[in-house]
Write an enzyme that holds these catalytic residues in place. Structure first.
Site, PDB file in Angstrom:
ATOM      1  N   HIS A 183       5.186  -8.097  33.595  1.00 58.42           N
ATOM      2  CA  HIS A 183       4.471  -6.526  33.379  1.00 58.42           C
ATOM      3  C   HIS A 183       3.021  -6.722  33.775  1.00 58.42           C
ATOM      4  CE1 HIS A 183       3.099  -2.645  31.316  1.00 58.42           C
ATOM      5  NE2 HIS A 183       4.374  -2.440  31.661  1.00 58.42           N
ATOM      6  N   SER A 240      20.431  -9.065  29.414  1.00 59.43           N
ATOM      7  CA  SER A 240      19.637  -7.921  29.860  1.00 59.43           C
ATOM      8  C   SER A 240      20.764  -6.804  29.893  1.00 59.43           C
ATOM      9  CB  SER A 240      18.950  -7.952  30.879  1.00 59.43           C
ATOM     10  OG  SER A 240      18.503  -6.715  31.567  1.00 59.43           O
TER      11      SER A 240
END
Length: 494
Positions: free
Chosen positions: A192, A415
């Site tokens: 991130h 995911s």
């Protein structure tokens, strides 16, 4: 009165795109070179960031009340109309929300009675301040829940409810820097952006590690980056759900890489970056793994014993997770937990508060812990299990339908982020609020994403592609360099 109810429709038109000012230069805020768009191993064009519209051209002006407003009530009517139209726009935009990991399906009506109070948890969650309107009892209850989940005793941890996920990352990295002032921060390139922002803020040396095609950290490159710095401690960000591909870094393999390069546990500090709470109850699902519960094997069965595990029994220093995503908290928040032994390095007693300062922010939203506490009690571990399984099923449904329609797509095993070729039309991208990077876009399947909504999206996408790529004038993008040849269905690889 300066405002006009008739003007609101235009002001709230979300499809209207206003140009950015002529003197706005996006290159002044993009410091890192963006990798080029590549097809068949060759650079096709330089990548450009497509920025959103300039909100300053559509903002709602704040004006002074007229002298007679209290008598006529015109201003109250104006503001009520603004809010009603804004609510209508939120309902509409929620219908077409797919690209960001927020669960928009929640009901906190029972907590409306608390909105009349200014609840502030300023200071340390475990030490009551002189300010009495707080929710520490809820906050510590939530923290204890997470500490149990990650196998850390009450007398071994410290933590707090942050104002967002980024604040948790900032705190985790700050803990690392205070424990190891000369340490080097290591993070994969697909971490991130807040991780690298923290490195700039704290003036830390930072090594960006290459990733595998899945988005997972490349441990061979990691070892190569470690070797020249064996004389300095390592502060390592381990992702549990990368931003674009939802990849999960293998903590055990990262630890093995450190050992193979000569690092010892007393010279290393790990912090986990977790994007959202979809795996509150799952081992390896949707952006984050811990407490092995679910793992999808080749028989499409979720096994308990195969799931990797995030636990403080391993040598990790802190964990940061967003609270406003999977769990559906209506305001941004997060949970940050670290080992108690580390927090003293950055704690200071503050007489003004009659408490201790160990957080990034001073004042902290006291409503957020109540929302988290309410949801954890209302749904419980089993309730989240059901939602996780639903998300997994729907993510596989989306990936399968995309590929059946000839659209390249990838879904990481750990995911619910379905990555696929970027739609050609930016209007379509904005309508469905897709997150894009280069030639790829993604949909994050959350509890509020139903099969019906996915069908609406897919049907429109397939219909639009028939227009975009008709007559062979344009071809769908090659995503082999982003997702691998096996996941690309362009003319060259299908």
């Amino acid at each position: 009165m300066a405002g006009s109810v008739e003007l609101l429709s235009a002001e709230l038109n979300l499809e209207k795109i206003e140009p950015l000012p002529e003197d706005f230069d996006p290159t002044t805020v993009v410091k890192d070179d963006l990798p080029p768009v590549v097809a068949d191993g060759k650079e096709v064009k330089k990548r450009e960031i497509v920025l959103g519209r300039n909100v300053h051209t559509t903002c709602l002006e704040v004006t002074e009340p007229d002298v007679d407003d209290e008598v006529t009530g015109e201003r109250d009517a104006y503001m009520a109309s603004v809010l009603a139209r804004y609510r209508k726009s939120l309902v509409e935009r929620t219908k077409h929300h797919l690209g960001y990991p927020y669960n928009l399906d929640f009901d906190y009506g029972a907590l409306g009675q608390l909105q009349h109070f200014s609840i502030n948890n300023l200071g340390d969650p475990f030490i009551e301040s002189n300010y009495g309107v707080h929710s520490r009892q809820f906050e510590v209850g939530v923290l204890d829940w997470f500490a149990r989940l990650w196998e850390l005793e009450k007398n071994e941890y410290w933590g707090y409810i942050t104002n967002c996920g980024t604040e948790g990352n900032l705190h985790g990295i700050l803990v690392g820097r205070e424990v190891f002032p000369d340490g080097i921060l290591y993070a994969s390139r697909e971490s991130h952006y807040s991780v690298f922002k923290a490195a700039r803020m704290y003036r830390m040396e930072c090594e960006k590690i290459n990733t595998l095609i899945s988005g997972e950290i490349d441990c061979e490159d990691f070892k190569a980056k470690l070797l020249p710095h064996k004389d300095k401690p390592a502060i390592i960000n381990v992702n549990i759900g990368t931003t674009v591909k939802g990849a999960v870094d293998d903590l055990d393999l990262v630890i093995q890489s450190l050992e193979e390069t000569g690092f010892t546990h007393d010279s290393v500090l790990f912090f986990h970056t977790i994007r959202h709470l979809c795996s509150l109850v799952s081992g390896v699902v949707l952006k984050y793994k811990y407490h092995g519960i679910f793992y999808r094997n080749h028989n499409n069965v979720l096994d308990d014993d195969q799931a990797p595990k995030v636990t403080f029994k391993k040598p990790i220093g802190s964990v940061s997770v967003s609270g406003h995503k999977f769990v559906g908290c209506p305001m941004p928040c997060g949970v940050q937990i670290t080992r108690l032994e580390h927090i003293n390095a950055l704690s200071r007693n503050v007489e003004y508060l009659a408490s201790r300062d160990a957080t990034i922010m001073g004042s902290r939203n006291g409503h957020a812990p109540i929302f988290l506490w309410y949801t954890l009690n209302r749904k419980g571990y089993r309730g989240f299990q059901k939602e996780v399984q639903k998300c997994l099923r729907n993510a596989h449904y989306l990936k399968d339908r995309l590929r059946a329609a000839g659209i390249g797509a990838m879904l990481n095993e750990l995911s619910s982020t379905v990555v696929f070729e970027r739609p050609h039309d930016e209007v379509f991208v904005r309508k469905w609020q897709l997150a894009c990077q280069g030639n790829i876009a993604h949909v994050v399947v959350m509890p509020n994403i139903t099969v019906e909504k996915l069908d609406d999206f897919l049907n429109e996408l397939i219909d639009k592609r028939g227009t975009w790529y008709q007559n062979g004038k344009l071809q769908s993008p090659c995503i082999a360099s982003d997702l691998g040849k096996e996941n690309c269905l362009c003319e060259l690889h299908k």
